[in-house]
Design an enzyme around this catalytic site. Structure first.
Site, short mmCIF file in Angstrom:
data_model
loop_
_atom_site.label_atom_id
_atom_site.label_comp_id
_atom_site.label_asym_id
_atom_site.label_seq_id
_atom_site.Cartn_x
_atom_site.Cartn_y
_atom_site.Cartn_z
CG ASP A 441 -2.26 0.58 1.01
OD1 ASP A 441 -2.37 1.44 0.11
OD2 ASP A 441 -3.20 0.22 1.72
CG ASP A 505 -9.56 2.17 -0.42
OD1 ASP A 505 -9.04 1.08 -0.69
OD2 ASP A 505 -9.00 3.02 0.32
#
Ligand code: GLA
Length: 700
Positions: A441, A505
């Site tokens: 990430d 997301d």
């Protein structure tokens, strides 16, 4: 002497006229051969009241030559040598590649230009290298790739977005002036995907001449499309360099990222199929030939609340519905109880995991699943052991306060000790645990990206590549996902060293329809992480039936993002059904040719994937239809005289509000010829808003 170079792909020709500098005179439909007369056929008139000679729009437009457009190169040597004019000195041509070298002996610079057309996919690659041949430093402000477009390419489709809303598109007529996109966020970004489409007026999914572009780079960029006042037009793309970011010492060089481009006479479908083919054959290096496993990722299921016994229960639930890889997301490392602490301390939290991570991994493996782990190596929280020990490892400008992002800061990867620490930690985790997958990430942008006081987005991006490259060399079987608050770092250069993207997301299936369509122009479905979320989306609070969630996630690298322990029996059954459906068609979705159909109803998405003998088509009703009857689907890419057996695989999960009678074929299936399907089409049921169906065609 002026010469002509002709490169060919399967369907494309690139014709370059070389005089003092190379100038592309054709990039489009394939020509069987060319004649020297093209030199005079493409000679432009010289207008009154302008410069007295014609100025070519070359691979590197030069202001010093008298071209008033955005130059391909900008820089200087203590304020001098700021308008170089290059003269071609060498060229080397093969059927699919050409490289040119040019020099400016006054500015003491050498420019190398490389172009290649990949024979199968028709992808054109372009990059430039500038070398300082002088004996003092040369400050480079800009070096970009420039490709011309024909005068009739007047419509631009560009990409914009934001967190949970990636890959949206906007169209613009570009008759006069410029479109400029600048990304200064230090990562590829949600906002400014480095890609664009330019084409003939009104180009669509299935028709029109289109040129598609993508700059393979994970840092800052500038991308522009210009319509000059004389009517010539071009696209230009390169790294956006901060002041003083690249200072070339004597003998040093700078090379641009690759600019990828392709031409299609069949609209956007031709562009995406070429990009997909190229990505599959030249960008992705996938360890082994196994199908891509279905994931469960723990993030939206438990967030930071990690309890190994509970996580094992989640794994059991995951295995029951057919999940094949279980990924423990953020929250596993020492002191990581919320987003304000612990980034940088890549050691297991033994308070949460008193028996270690091994029992969890063993249980996951015992259940027949692979194990994956989340990391965010480039980041640090102020509240961390690492920060206490090495506050100087931050990417920063001394003396200034920089804003935090998600309460975190960025580490300076060009700091050797910091780089080595991160490598040691990641290598340590991969060596100790049976990890087959890392979710890598990167959750904030770069502000004041300084290394030893100098701007460092370029160096940071390259150091990030080196970090992944070194880990992959040591652990070649470990797959890596590129995630950056969802889709903030999606590009070909990061994909060269990773295997999958977390597209967004946002697991709201309706939003995902747009995100996945936009991303799908450049990336094939197997690299697009697409998860079934809970009935109520965490990011939007919208609710979707499993039909919409399952079929939306079907056309990607499928996964599940929820807590299976808390899901109802019906929801678990629903997920199991759609996972099974994905496995049934995974071979086709992950290897076939993707396409989209033009629809009169703009509230409808029709898209699919074609293999040698079959097609799978999805119809998604995004909102109420524009007419009371849905338009028939006219298929594409079929053999006119072949017969096809057609079956509805999943029709809105059998739930209809707007329709009292379905078209007869839905329940019984039918056989039609390719030409009937392509020219008359097939009547479709009336789908409720935010519901989907799937049609399978098989030649018989
Ligand atoms: C980012 C990612 C999410 C999740 C969280 C964890 O937002 O995009 O998928 O991994 O970080 O903090």
């Amino acid at each position: 002497m002026t010469k002509i170079v002709h490169l060919t792909g399967r369907t494309t020709s690139l014709v370059i006229k070389t005089a003092q500098m190379p100038e592309i005179i054709h990039w489009g439909r394939k020509l069987s051969s060319i004649t020297e007369d093209l030199i005079s056929a493409t000679q432009r008139p010289v207008s009154q009241a302008r410069l007295d000679t014609d100025i070519p729009l070359t691979l590197c437009p030069e202001s010093g030559r008298g071209l008033f457009s955005a130059p391909g190169i900008e820089g200087h040597r203590q304020g001098k040598h700021w308008a170089p004019v290059f003269i071609l000195s060498e060229e080397s041509v093969t059927p699919h590649t050409v490289s040119f070298s040019a020099v400016d002996s006054i500015a003491q610079l050498r420019l190398d230009m490389e172009l290649a057309i990949e024979a199968e996919s028709d992808i054109l690659q372009s990059r430039m290298t500038i070398t300082n041949t002088g004996d003092s430093d040369y400050i480079l402000n800009k070096l970009a790739n420039t490709l011309p477009l024909p005068t009739y390419a007047t419509e631009l489709m560009h990409f914009y977005g934001s967190w949970i809303r990636e890959f949206h598109t906007e169209r613009k007529d570009l008759i006069h002036g410029s479109f400029i996109q600048e990304n200064r966020r230090g990562r590829t970004s949600h906002e400014n995907f480095p890609g664009a489409m330019v084409g003939s007026k009104g180009f669509s999914e299935q028709s029109g001449d289109v040129w598609g572009f993508h700059l393979g780079w994970s840092g800052n960029h500038q991308l522009r499309v210009d319509a000059k006042s004389d009517g010539r037009r071009f696209i230009q793309a390169g790294e956006l360099l901060l002041p003083g970011e690249i200072i070339l010492e004597p003998g040093a060089s700078y090379t641009t990222p690759w600019l990828y481009g392709t031409y299609s006479s069949e609209g956007l479908n031709g562009i995406s199929s070429r990009f997909h083919q190229y990505v599959r054959s030249h960008i992705i290096s996938f360890p082994g030939a196994k199908p891509r496993p279905v994931h469960l990722n723990t993030w939206e299921g438990i967030y930071f609340d990690h309890n190994p016994a509970y996580i094992m229960k989640m794994a059991e639930g995951a295995a029951k519905i057919g999940v094949e890889r279980f990924i423990v997301d953020d929250g596993w490392f020492i002191g990581r109880n919320h987003e304000r602490a612990a980034l940088g301390d890549w050691y297991l939290d033994e308070v949460k995991y008193p028996d270690g991570l091994e029992p969890v991994i063993a249980r996951v493996n015992e259940l027949g699943m692979e194990f994956g782990l989340w990391v965010e190596p480039e980041m640090i929280n102020e509240d961390s052991i690492l920060y206490q020990q090495h506050p100087d490892w931050l990417l920063k400008l001394d003396g200034y306060e920089q804003p935090s992002g998600r309460w975190q800061y960025v580490l300076d990867l060009q700091n050797r000790n910091c780089f080595n620490y991160l490598y040691e930690r990641l290598d340590g985790l991969l060596s100790r645990y049976n990890i087959s997958y890392l979710k890598w990430d990167m959750n904030r942008e770069l502000v004041q990206p300084g290394h030893q006081g100098r701007p460092a987005v370029h160096g940071q991006t390259q150091a990030f590549y080196r970090l992944i490259d070194s880990l992959r060399a040591q652990h070649p079987m470990v797959e890596i996902e590129s995630c950056s608050s969802g889709g903030g770092r999606i590009d070909y250069e990061v994909l060269r060293r990773t295997h999958r993207f977390w597209a967004s997301d946002c697991n709201d299936a309706l939003e995902r329809q747009t995100i996945q369509r936009g991303m799908g122009y450049f990336f094939p479905p197997e690299v697009m992480g697409a998860h079934i979320g809970p009935e109520e989306s965490h990011s939007t609070k919208r609710r979707h039936h499993i039909n919409m969630r399952g079929l939306t996630a079907l056309f990607g690298h499928m996964g599940v993002e929820l807590d299976p322990v808390r899901e109802s029996k019906e929801q678990m059954q629903g997920m199991a059904d759609y996972i099974a459906l994905h496995k049934r068609f995974r071979h086709l979705i992950h290897s076939g040719t993707g396409f989209r159909l033009d629809c009169t109803d703009t509230n409808r998405h029709v898209y699919g994937v074609a293999g040698d003998n079959e097609q799978l088509l999805a119809i998604c009703q995004l909102a109420m239809g524009s007419h009371t009857l849905p338009e028939p689907v006219r298929f594409t890419g079929l053999e006119p005289c072949r017969k096809y057996r057609i079956n509805a695989v999943d029709v809105a999960n059998g739930s209809f509000q707007l329709m009292k009678q379905k078209p007869g074929w839905i329940d019984s299936g039918l056989v039609l010829s390719g030409e009937e399907l392509m020219h008359i089409g097939l009547s479709m049921p009336l789908l409720d808003p935010e519901s989907m169906m799937l049609v399978h065609l098989e030649s018989c």
